[in-house]
Design a protein around this motif. Structure first.
Motif, short mmCIF file in Angstrom:
data_model
loop_
_atom_site.label_atom_id
_atom_site.label_comp_id
_atom_site.label_asym_id
_atom_site.label_seq_id
_atom_site.Cartn_x
_atom_site.Cartn_y
_atom_site.Cartn_z
N ASN A 1 3.84 -0.57 3.14
CA ASN A 1 4.91 -1.03 2.25
C ASN A 1 4.41 -1.55 0.91
O ASN A 1 5.19 -2.04 0.10
CB ASN A 1 5.72 -2.13 2.93
CG ASN A 1 6.50 -1.60 4.10
OD1 ASN A 1 7.18 -0.60 3.98
ND2 ASN A 1 6.37 -2.24 5.25
N LEU B 1 2.89 -7.67 2.15
CA LEU B 1 3.29 -6.32 2.52
C LEU B 1 2.07 -5.54 3.00
O LEU B 1 1.01 -5.60 2.39
CB LEU B 1 3.94 -5.60 1.34
CG LEU B 1 5.25 -6.18 0.82
CD1 LEU B 1 5.70 -5.46 -0.44
CD2 LEU B 1 6.33 -6.11 1.89
N ARG C 1 7.75 -0.82 -2.54
CA ARG C 1 8.90 -1.73 -2.39
C ARG C 1 9.05 -2.57 -3.65
O ARG C 1 8.14 -2.68 -4.45
CB ARG C 1 8.69 -2.68 -1.20
CG ARG C 1 8.51 -1.98 0.12
CD ARG C 1 9.86 -1.56 0.70
NE ARG C 1 9.69 -0.96 2.02
CZ ARG C 1 9.80 0.32 2.26
NH1 ARG C 1 10.04 1.17 1.30
NH2 ARG C 1 9.65 0.79 3.48
N GLY C 2 10.22 -3.19 -3.81
CA GLY C 2 10.44 -4.10 -4.92
C GLY C 2 11.25 -3.47 -6.04
O GLY C 2 11.74 -2.34 -5.92
N PRO C 3 11.38 -4.19 -7.16
CA PRO C 3 12.25 -3.74 -8.25
C PRO C 3 11.82 -2.43 -8.92
O PRO C 3 12.65 -1.74 -9.50
CB PRO C 3 12.24 -4.90 -9.25
CG PRO C 3 11.10 -5.76 -8.86
CD PRO C 3 10.80 -5.50 -7.44
N PRO D 1 4.60 0.80 -6.82
CA PRO D 1 4.91 0.06 -5.59
C PRO D 1 5.85 0.85 -4.69
O PRO D 1 6.71 1.60 -5.17
CB PRO D 1 5.60 -1.20 -6.12
CG PRO D 1 6.24 -0.75 -7.39
CD PRO D 1 5.35 0.31 -7.97
N ASN E 1 2.79 -10.47 -1.68
CA ASN E 1 4.13 -10.40 -1.09
C ASN E 1 4.09 -10.14 0.41
O ASN E 1 5.11 -9.80 1.01
CB ASN E 1 4.96 -9.33 -1.81
CG ASN E 1 5.24 -9.72 -3.24
OD1 ASN E 1 5.77 -10.78 -3.50
ND2 ASN E 1 4.84 -8.88 -4.17
N VAL F 1 6.07 -10.57 -9.56
CA VAL F 1 6.20 -9.86 -8.28
C VAL F 1 4.99 -9.00 -7.98
O VAL F 1 4.52 -8.95 -6.84
CB VAL F 1 7.50 -9.01 -8.27
CG1 VAL F 1 7.58 -8.14 -7.03
CG2 VAL F 1 8.71 -9.91 -8.37
N TYR F 2 4.44 -8.33 -8.99
CA TYR F 2 3.33 -7.40 -8.77
C TYR F 2 2.01 -7.92 -9.36
O TYR F 2 1.09 -7.15 -9.59
CB TYR F 2 3.64 -6.05 -9.39
CG TYR F 2 4.91 -5.41 -8.86
CD1 TYR F 2 5.05 -5.10 -7.51
CD2 TYR F 2 5.96 -5.10 -9.71
CE1 TYR F 2 6.20 -4.50 -7.02
CE2 TYR F 2 7.12 -4.49 -9.24
CZ TYR F 2 7.23 -4.20 -7.89
OH TYR F 2 8.37 -3.61 -7.41
N ASP G 1 -0.13 -5.26 -0.35
CA ASP G 1 0.31 -6.21 -1.37
C ASP G 1 0.23 -7.59 -0.73
O ASP G 1 1.20 -8.07 -0.15
CB ASP G 1 1.73 -5.87 -1.83
CG ASP G 1 2.24 -6.79 -2.93
OD1 ASP G 1 1.54 -7.78 -3.26
OD2 ASP G 1 3.34 -6.53 -3.45
N GLN H 1 10.20 0.10 -7.25
CA GLN H 1 9.77 0.95 -6.16
C GLN H 1 9.94 2.43 -6.46
O GLN H 1 10.83 2.85 -7.17
CB GLN H 1 10.52 0.60 -4.89
CG GLN H 1 11.96 1.05 -4.85
CD GLN H 1 12.63 0.68 -3.55
OE1 GLN H 1 12.02 0.08 -2.65
NE2 GLN H 1 13.89 1.00 -3.42
N VAL I 1 6.92 -7.50 -14.77
CA VAL I 1 8.08 -7.78 -13.92
C VAL I 1 8.20 -9.28 -13.72
O VAL I 1 7.20 -9.98 -13.47
CB VAL I 1 7.96 -7.04 -12.56
CG1 VAL I 1 9.07 -7.46 -11.60
CG2 VAL I 1 8.00 -5.53 -12.78
#
Length: 133
Positions: A75, A71, A99-101, A97, A69, A24-25, A66, A103, A20
């Motif tokens: 979350n 979280l 949350r996020g793209p 995840p 981020n 992000v992850y 996370d 999720q 990603v």
């Protein structure tokens, strides 16, 4: 000593998360390691959200923060793993995840049964991977 193994689906999920954009992850592997590091097998079998009971194992959903981020566990990530009752072995089955793209809210019962079948199949074929903690 606890052995940590992985299914092909878990490895695929990790690879997808790491691809990603903007990383992000990118902290997922270290978050997983920190959740399991220095914990006895009995603790890994208990104090978690059991989602399925098999004759020789328990399937557990673990909430993981996370940190990257900022979280909380509520979350962050969800890790589905199988902890065997009689041997010191854990199989990491799926991670996603909250949350996020990419999720995902939850896995349904059919998906859980598919994961268990995959563990049985890959264990029989001796194709489960290893995860270093």
């Amino acid at each position: 000593m606890i052995t940590f193994k992985t299914t092909s689906r878990f490895c695929q999920s990790i690879a997808t998360l790491l691809k990603v954009k903007r990383g992000v992850y990118s902290g997922i592997e270290s978050e997983i390691r920190s959740e399991f590091q220095d914990k006895p097998m009995q603790e890994l079998r208990a104090n978690r959200d059991m989602v399925l009971m098999e004759s020789d194992a328990i399937v557990i959903k673990l909430r993981i923060k996370d940190s990257k981020n900022r979280l909380s566990k509520a979350n962050g990530f969800r890790l589905i793993y199988m902890a065997y009752k009689e041997i010191d072995e854990v199989v990491l089955m799926e991670v996603y995840p909250k949350r996020g793209p990419l999720q995902k809210i939850d896995l349904n019962e059919n998906e859980l049964e598919e994961l268990v079948a995959l563990v049985r199949q890959e264990n029989k074929a001796q194709t489960l991977g290893l995860f270093q903690i």
